[in-house]
Design a protein around this motif. Structure first.
Motif, PDB file in Angstrom:
ATOM      1  N   ARG A 249       0.834  -1.200   0.000  1.00 51.89           N
ATOM      2  CA  ARG A 249       0.000   0.000   0.000  1.00 51.89           C
ATOM      3  C   ARG A 249       0.871   1.253   0.000  1.00 51.89           C
ATOM      4  NH1 ARG A 249      -2.199  -0.440   4.883  1.00 51.89           N
ATOM      5  NH2 ARG A 249      -0.889   1.185   5.815  1.00 51.89           N
ATOM      6  N   LEU A 250       0.579   2.162  -0.933  1.00 49.65           N
ATOM      7  CA  LEU A 250       1.271   3.442  -0.962  1.00 49.65           C
ATOM      8  C   LEU A 250       0.585   4.387   0.020  1.00 49.65           C
ATOM      9  CD1 LEU A 250       3.381   5.368  -2.185  1.00 49.65           C
ATOM     10  CD2 LEU A 250       1.686   5.953  -3.946  1.00 49.65           C
ATOM     11  N   ASP A 251       1.289   4.722   1.108  1.00 51.69           N
ATOM     12  CA  ASP A 251       0.721   5.585   2.142  1.00 51.69           C
ATOM     13  C   ASP A 251       0.980   7.057   1.874  1.00 51.69           C
ATOM     14  OD1 ASP A 251      -0.082   3.301   3.650  1.00 51.69           O
ATOM     15  OD2 ASP A 251       1.967   3.111   4.401  1.00 51.69           O
ATOM     16  N   ALA A 252       2.135   7.359   1.327  1.00 52.47           N
ATOM     17  CA  ALA A 252       2.493   8.761   1.145  1.00 52.47           C
ATOM     18  C   ALA A 252       3.584   8.897   0.093  1.00 52.47           C
ATOM     19  CB  ALA A 252       2.973   9.362   2.472  1.00 52.47           C
ATOM     20  N   ASP A 253       3.565  10.025  -0.590  1.00 50.98           N
ATOM     21  CA  ASP A 253       4.630  10.416  -1.502  1.00 50.98           C
ATOM     22  C   ASP A 253       4.681  11.939  -1.486  1.00 50.98           C
ATOM     23  OD1 ASP A 253       6.450  10.867  -3.493  1.00 50.98           O
ATOM     24  OD2 ASP A 253       5.494   9.590  -4.987  1.00 50.98           O
ATOM     25  N   PHE A 254       5.480  12.466  -0.562  1.00 48.09           N
ATOM     26  CA  PHE A 254       5.528  13.907  -0.332  1.00 48.09           C
ATOM     27  C   PHE A 254       6.829  14.492  -0.872  1.00 48.09           C
ATOM     28  CE2 PHE A 254       2.818  12.743   3.480  1.00 48.09           C
ATOM     29  CZ  PHE A 254       1.638  13.160   2.887  1.00 48.09           C
ATOM     30  N   VAL A 255       6.732  15.635  -1.509  1.00 50.50           N
ATOM     31  CA  VAL A 255       7.890  16.374  -2.006  1.00 50.50           C
ATOM     32  C   VAL A 255       7.887  17.749  -1.345  1.00 50.50           C
ATOM     33  CG1 VAL A 255       9.033  17.350  -4.019  1.00 50.50           C
ATOM     34  CG2 VAL A 255       7.807  15.167  -4.212  1.00 50.50           C
ATOM     35  N   THR A 256       9.059  18.107  -0.796  1.00 50.93           N
ATOM     36  CA  THR A 256       9.216  19.434  -0.207  1.00 50.93           C
ATOM     37  C   THR A 256      10.474  20.068  -0.795  1.00 50.93           C
ATOM     38  OG1 THR A 256       8.189  18.717   1.856  1.00 50.93           O
ATOM     39  CG2 THR A 256       9.463  20.759   1.917  1.00 50.93           C
ATOM     40  N   GLY A 257      10.301  21.087  -1.588  1.00 48.80           N
ATOM     41  CA  GLY A 257      11.451  21.718  -2.228  1.00 48.80           C
ATOM     42  C   GLY A 257      12.052  20.826  -3.290  1.00 48.80           C
ATOM     43  N   GLU A 258      13.309  21.105  -3.632  1.00 48.08           N
ATOM     44  CA  GLU A 258      13.979  20.362  -4.699  1.00 48.08           C
ATOM     45  C   GLU A 258      14.792  19.189  -4.197  1.00 48.08           C
ATOM     46  OE1 GLU A 258      16.343  23.102  -6.884  1.00 48.08           O
ATOM     47  OE2 GLU A 258      14.635  24.240  -7.686  1.00 48.08           O
ATOM     48  N   ASP A 259      15.079  19.156  -2.901  1.00 51.52           N
ATOM     49  CA  ASP A 259      16.023  18.161  -2.385  1.00 51.52           C
ATOM     50  C   ASP A 259      15.419  17.168  -1.402  1.00 51.52           C
ATOM     51  OD1 ASP A 259      18.106  19.409  -3.814  1.00 51.52           O
ATOM     52  OD2 ASP A 259      18.345  20.899  -2.208  1.00 51.52           O
ATOM     53  N   PHE A 260      14.109  17.230  -1.179  1.00 51.40           N
ATOM     54  CA  PHE A 260      13.530  16.310  -0.200  1.00 51.40           C
ATOM     55  C   PHE A 260      12.261  15.673  -0.754  1.00 51.40           C
ATOM     56  CE2 PHE A 260      10.866  15.053   3.366  1.00 51.40           C
ATOM     57  CZ  PHE A 260      11.764  14.330   4.133  1.00 51.40           C
ATOM     58  N   ARG A 261      12.223  14.354  -0.663  1.00 54.66           N
ATOM     59  CA  ARG A 261      11.039  13.579  -1.040  1.00 54.66           C
ATOM     60  C   ARG A 261      10.979  12.344  -0.160  1.00 54.66           C
ATOM     61  NH1 ARG A 261      10.090  10.473  -6.876  1.00 54.66           N
ATOM     62  NH2 ARG A 261       8.054   9.533  -6.386  1.00 54.66           N
ATOM     63  N   VAL A 262       9.827  12.004   0.350  1.00 58.14           N
ATOM     64  CA  VAL A 262       9.678  10.818   1.179  1.00 58.14           C
ATOM     65  C   VAL A 262       8.506   9.990   0.674  1.00 58.14           C
ATOM     66  CG1 VAL A 262       8.272  12.054   2.873  1.00 58.14           C
ATOM     67  CG2 VAL A 262       9.391   9.915   3.528  1.00 58.14           C
TER      68      VAL A 262
END
Length: 285
Positions: free
Chosen positions: A36-49
Motif C-alpha cells: 500500500r502506498l501511504d504517502a509520496d511527499f515532495v518538499t522543495g527540490e532536495d527532499f522527497r519521502v
C-alpha cells in the motif's frame, strides 16, 4: 523513568528507512508486490519521502531523497515474514494451476531474480536458500506447470532470464552465477525437448543492467560499473525473440563467439562416454 517501567510499555516498530538510489523504481517495485502506498511527499527540490506498507503489516518502509545519508543498498538482514506458510504455498499452487489450465496464457516469462553482494563464505545458509528458491525453484515450478499444456497444444513460449554471470565464475558471484547457469541449462534442455513439439524456449543472458536488483543485493550503485538501460535490454531481447534465438546475449558484440563456444561444447559430447579413463589419468608405473 526506570527500565522496569519501559519494559511494561507496548512498543511497536513503525518505520524502517531504506536508502535507495532511484526513488521511482523502488516505488514501482514495491507497488507491484501489492504494498500500500501511504504517502509520496515532495518538499522543495532536495527532499522527497515515500512510505509503503506490506499487506497486513503494522510496520512500513520509507525511502526517498534527503531522507537518509546511508548508502543505497546498505540495509541488510531485514526479513518479510509470512505468518501462514501453508497459505503462501496455497497461493503459489493457485498460480501454478492457472498456468496449467488457462489457455489464454501463451507466454511465460521467468524474470524474477535475486542476488547478494557478499561472497559465498559470508552468506548464511538462509541467504543461499533464498537465492536458490527464487532463481531456481520458482522458475522450475512455474515452467513445469505450463510446459505440459504447451507441449500438448503445440504452441506457446517460455522466456527465461538467465545471466552472463552463469558463464563466468570469474565474476565472483558464485551462488547467483550457479543459479543462472541452471536457468541456461534448463532452457537449452527444454529447447531440445519441447522445440520439436512447437514450443519456443528462449534464454536471455543480460550483463550489468540498471535494475533494482543491485540495491536489493546490497551493492553501492556508485561503485557499480556502467550498466545497460532496461529499455535497451528489452528491445534487444525482443529482436532475439523475433529471430527465434535459443540464447540471446544482448551485450555480446560478436555473436560468433557464442557460436564457437557452443560448438566446442558440442564437439566434446561424442567423447564423454568412454569405457576407460583418458590416458592422462593413467598411473605411470
Amino acid at each position: 523513568m526506570s527500565s522496569n517501567s519501559l519494559n511494561s510499555q507496548n512498543m511497536k516498530l513503525e518505520v524502517v528507512v531504506l536508502p535507495v538510489s532511484n526513488v521511482d523504481q523502488a516505488k514501482d517495485f514495491y507497488k507491484t508486490l501489492g504494498w500500500r502506498l501511504d504517502a509520496d511527499f515532495v518538499t522543495g527540490e532536495d527532499f522527497r519521502v515515500v512510505q509503503l506498507t506490506p499487506p497486513g503489516s503494522e510496520a512500513s518502509i520509507i525511502f526517498g531523497s534527503g531522507v537518509t545519508l546511508a548508502a543505497p543498498g546498505s540495509v541488510q538482514g531485514l526479513y518479510l515474514i509470512v505468518y501462514d506458510i501453508e497459505a503462501a504455498r496455497a497461493e503459489l499452487a493457485q498460480v501454478e494451476e492457472r498456468l496449467r489450465i488457462d489457455t489464454r496464457i501463451g507466454i511465460l516469462i521467468n524474470n524474477a531474480g535475486v542476488s547478494t553482494a557478499s561472497s559465498f563464505a559470508d552468506q548464511s545458509p538462509d541467504e543461499v536458500a533464498k537465492i536458490i528458491n527464487l532463481n531456481i525453484t520458482a522458475v522450475t515450478r512455474l515452467t513445469s506447470a505450463v510446459a505440459p499444456r504447451f507441449a500438448k497444444t503445440g504452441d506457446g513460449t517460455i522466456i527465461n532470464i538467465s545471466s552472463v554471470v552463469g558463464l563466468a565464475p570469474e565474476f565472483g558471484m558464485t551462488i547467483y552465477g550457479a543459479t543462472k547457469a541452471f536457468v541456461l541449462f534448463l532452457t537449452q534442455g527444454l529447447h531440445l525437448e519441447l522445440g520439436p513439439k512447437g514450443v519456443y524456449v528462449q534464454a536471455v543472458l543480460p550483463a550489468s543492467t540498471r535494475t533494482e536488483i543491485w540495491e536489493r543485493a546490497g551493492w553501492d550503485m556508485n561503485a557499480v560499473p556502467p550498466t545497460m538501460e532496461v529499455d535497451e535490454l528489452v528491445d534487444a531481447a525482443l529482436v532475439g525473440f523475433d529471430r527465434r534465438e535459443t540464447v540471446t546475449m544482448p551485450s555480446l558484440p560478436d555473436a560468433n563467439q557464442w557460436k564457437t563456444f557452443d560448438a566446442a561444447r558440442q564437439s566434446m559430447i561424442p567423447n564423454f562416454n568412454q569405457v576407460n579413463a583418458a590416458a592422462r589419468y593413467h598411473l605411470v608405473s
